[in-house]
Design an enzyme around this catalytic site. Structure first.
Site, mmCIF file in Angstrom:
data_model
loop_
_atom_site.group_PDB
_atom_site.id
_atom_site.type_symbol
_atom_site.label_atom_id
_atom_site.label_comp_id
_atom_site.label_asym_id
_atom_site.label_seq_id
_atom_site.Cartn_x
_atom_site.Cartn_y
_atom_site.Cartn_z
ATOM 1 N N ASN A 46 -7.637 3.820 9.036
ATOM 2 C CA ASN A 46 -7.033 2.650 9.663
ATOM 3 C C ASN A 46 -7.156 2.641 11.180
ATOM 4 O O ASN A 46 -7.131 1.582 11.798
ATOM 5 C CB ASN A 46 -5.563 2.531 9.262
ATOM 6 C CG ASN A 46 -4.814 3.833 9.425
ATOM 7 O OD1 ASN A 46 -5.255 4.879 8.954
ATOM 8 N ND2 ASN A 46 -3.678 3.786 10.090
ATOM 9 N N THR B 226 11.696 -7.931 -10.964
ATOM 10 C CA THR B 226 11.020 -9.209 -11.195
ATOM 11 C C THR B 226 9.804 -9.330 -10.290
ATOM 12 O O THR B 226 9.872 -9.030 -9.093
ATOM 13 C CB THR B 226 12.000 -10.372 -10.947
ATOM 14 O OG1 THR B 226 13.056 -10.244 -11.906
ATOM 15 C CG2 THR B 226 11.321 -11.730 -11.119
ATOM 16 N N GLY C 225 0.796 -1.215 0.000
ATOM 17 C CA GLY C 225 0.000 0.000 0.000
ATOM 18 C C GLY C 225 0.832 1.270 0.000
ATOM 19 O O GLY C 225 0.500 2.238 -0.687
ATOM 20 N N SER C 226 1.910 1.273 0.764
ATOM 21 C CA SER C 226 2.729 2.487 0.845
ATOM 22 C C SER C 226 3.326 2.836 -0.511
ATOM 23 O O SER C 226 3.308 3.997 -0.928
ATOM 24 C CB SER C 226 3.851 2.305 1.872
ATOM 25 O OG SER C 226 3.309 2.220 3.166
ATOM 26 N N SER D 68 -3.376 -3.129 -0.347
ATOM 27 C CA SER D 68 -2.310 -3.949 0.216
ATOM 28 C C SER D 68 -2.855 -5.336 0.548
ATOM 29 O O SER D 68 -3.865 -5.460 1.242
ATOM 30 C CB SER D 68 -1.804 -3.265 1.485
ATOM 31 O OG SER D 68 -0.872 -4.085 2.129
ATOM 32 N N GLN E 246 -7.465 -0.143 3.866
ATOM 33 C CA GLN E 246 -8.317 -0.763 4.880
ATOM 34 C C GLN E 246 -9.666 -1.201 4.308
ATOM 35 O O GLN E 246 -10.433 -1.866 5.001
ATOM 36 C CB GLN E 246 -8.561 0.212 6.042
ATOM 37 C CG GLN E 246 -7.319 0.569 6.817
ATOM 38 C CD GLN E 246 -6.761 -0.598 7.634
ATOM 39 O OE1 GLN E 246 -7.490 -1.519 8.012
ATOM 40 N NE2 GLN E 246 -5.462 -0.584 7.890
ATOM 41 N N HIS F 212 -1.878 -7.887 2.448
ATOM 42 C CA HIS F 212 -1.896 -8.481 3.791
ATOM 43 C C HIS F 212 -2.990 -7.923 4.692
ATOM 44 O O HIS F 212 -3.143 -8.360 5.828
ATOM 45 C CB HIS F 212 -0.515 -8.373 4.446
ATOM 46 C CG HIS F 212 -0.154 -7.022 4.964
ATOM 47 N ND1 HIS F 212 -0.173 -6.719 6.305
ATOM 48 C CD2 HIS F 212 0.206 -5.899 4.328
ATOM 49 C CE1 HIS F 212 0.188 -5.455 6.466
ATOM 50 N NE2 HIS F 212 0.423 -4.933 5.280
ATOM 51 N N CYS G 144 3.182 6.588 23.638
ATOM 52 C CA CYS G 144 4.162 5.617 24.118
ATOM 53 C C CYS G 144 4.299 4.432 23.181
ATOM 54 O O CYS G 144 5.255 3.690 23.253
ATOM 55 C CB CYS G 144 3.778 5.130 25.505
ATOM 56 S SG CYS G 144 3.657 6.467 26.673
#
Lengths: 394, 126
Positions: A150, A236, A69-70, A198, A178, A200, A323
């Protein structure tokens, strides 16, 4: 283990794995090779392209395979910018809750002299089509708005935005990472010129994705080299990955209605359950929402501790807390929908998958409740809130 | 490798000296305004010895573990020793912290110093 982080990645489907195996074992030929052994791999790649095109409602020639996707986001935006620059159009419209693959590409273009308008979203994360219309000017070369967010799962009014872009003659790209495989998408009906996906995220393999670019949209290469992908993406082909992506997408689209129905019911069950926790709030739109997404803020606690303790209870989840982000700021999405820093720190994202049962959903509700009250038990912020020293926000 | 050492996780899961001391001799509250972590330390001091210490923390795993470890390190110690406690010592006692989480141990050091300052200030008033 209950895996509730399907927005991060999903389990490879058995169908996809089975489709991939021959290309990881015996059929290892290079699709660019002339002999029949290589051409078998080529045929598999082209068949995958046809299947994906059918799922998206476009022509196979309009699908370019990428590493994910990126890459697709980068290529789409940079290509539209290059087209714009040639015509002296250097204005782009986007919004504040995009994925970093989009935001950072736009930042790069800003440094190169492009002007970018980041539209604000409403408190549920919705971009208003009217705002897009009002922001379009003669120099606008691209509108890029994500299909679904997302973090908070909000589904944007893509069809409407696409329609007005088409009327105004402005290219429209959507980061649909998404959404593809989860929501019914037809690039023609939705008036989309470019779309990123994407594998995955819909039970396909990692490292594979695609970019849909409507016929006539000149793509610019990110990777120079051989003539693969009609010269638009050298290297490839990831044959097994591409084959697996097509298999998983076909499967996801085929089962979409029943999956979506099941997930929506369980999602709402979890949302209802978590709403019982005091001083909590759902993030994102209740109705225009991905079937898999639950996102809450709990006042008085911090998200990383929440995740670690949920992990101890066998639940994999995610948070928009600073965090957990590696930076000092909480999620830009939560800040954009108006959550203040303190509250954004205490966020939890659950993105459920098809395998989840009702019992597991109930276990999640119970576990989150326990962890939140444990952490509030020794939170100085919570003490100040309940003692009235500090005012509740939620 | 896991994000945190076993020691960090142990202190995070079962933090020592959690809570509040009513009528504490010194209270220190520090916060990292940006990342949002807040730590509060309560000290009971007798004849310059820290006889009891409790903490409350709003923060990530390493912030909670750092507070817990810091309280263990100063409990029963003279005030001068507690004042000399460095964030590095807290991190080392936890078998290390990820680089991006070192600021959590700094918070623990500051919270203790802050509480001791409060103790001295209160004593002066008397």
């Amino acid at each position: 283990m209950i895996y509730a982080d399907n927005a991060a990645t999903t389990k490879l489907s058995r169908t996809a794995l089975n489709a991939m195996l021959p290309f990881l074992e015996e059929l290892y030929g290079n699709p660019s090779s002339l002999y029949a052994f290589g051409q078998k791999a080529k045929d598999a790649v082209e068949l995958a392209r046809e299947n994906i095109a059918r799922c998206m409602g476009c022509s196979p020639r309009e699908i370019i395979f990428t590493s994910g996707g990126s890459e697709a986001d980068n290529q789409a935006i940079l290509s539209a910018a290059a087209i714009g620059r040639k015509r002296g159009k250097t204005h782009i419209i986007s919004d504040t809750i995009e994925h970093h693959a989009v935001l950072h590409t736009l930042k790069k273009l800003e440094k190169e002299g492009f002007e970018v308008t980041y539209l604000p979203v409403d408190k549920n994360g919705l971009v208003r089509a009217a705002d897009v219309a009002a922001a379009i000017k003669d120099s606008t070369c691209l509108v890029t708005i994500m299909y679904a967010n997302n973090e908070i799962g909000t589904i944007e009014p893509i069809k409407e935005i696409g329609e007005l872009c088409r009327k105004r003659g402005v290219l429209f790209h959507t980061d649909a990472v998404q959404a593809v495989g989860h929501l019914p998408i037809n690039v023609e009906n939705d008036n989309i010129d470019m779309l990123s996906a994407s594998a995955h995220k819909f039970h396909g393999p990692k490292g594979t994705g695609f970019l849909y670019a409507k016929k006539g949209v000149a793509l610019q290469n990110l990777i120079e080299g051989g003539a693969q992908e009609r010269g638009k993406r050298a290297g490839t082909e990831n044959v097994a990955g591409i084959v697996g992506m097509a298999a998983s997408l076909s499967e996801a689209v085929e089962n979409m209605e029943s999956t979506s129905k099941k997930l929506t019911a369980l999602r709402d069950r979890i949302i209802k359950g978590l709403s019982q926790i005091s001083h909590s709030a759902l993030n994102g739109d209740e109705r225009m929402r991905l079937p898999s997404n639950v996102n809450f803020c709990f006042e008085g606690i911090e998200g990383e501790s929440l995740l670690l303790l949920l992990d101890d209870k066998g639940i994999c989840a995610s948070s928009g807390s600073a965090c957990t982000s590696g930076s000092l700021d909480p999620s830009h999405v939560l800040l954009s929908i108006g959550r203040v820093h303190d509250v954004a720190h205490g966020s939890l994202r659950l993105s459920i998958g098809e395998d989840i049962t009702e019992e597991q959903a109930d276990y999640i509700i119970k576990a989150v409740g326990e962890v939140v009250s444990h952490l509030r038990g020794f939170s100085p912020v919570w003490r100040d809130l309940i003692s009235g020293k500090r005012e509740f926000i939620l | 490798m896991a994000l945190y050492s076993e020691k960090v996780m142990e202190h995070f899961r079962c933090p020592r000296n959690v809570g509040v001391i009513e009528n504490a001799d010194g209270i220190g509250e520090v916060g990292n305004a940006k990342c949002g972590d807040i730590m509060k330390m309560y000290l009971k001091i007798d004849n310059d010895i820290i006889t009891d210490v409790k903490f409350e923390t709003f923060g990530c795993g390493s912030a909670i573990a750092s507070s817990s470890m810091a309280t263990e390190l100063i409990k029963g110690k003279p005030v001068s020793e507690a004042l000399a406690l460095t964030n590095k010592a807290v991190a080392e006692a936890l078998d290390g912290l990820p680089e991006v989480k070192m600021h959590c141990s700094v918070l623990a050091e500051e919270a203790i110093k802050n509480a001791i300052e409060d103790y001295y200030a209160k004593r002066k008033e008397k």
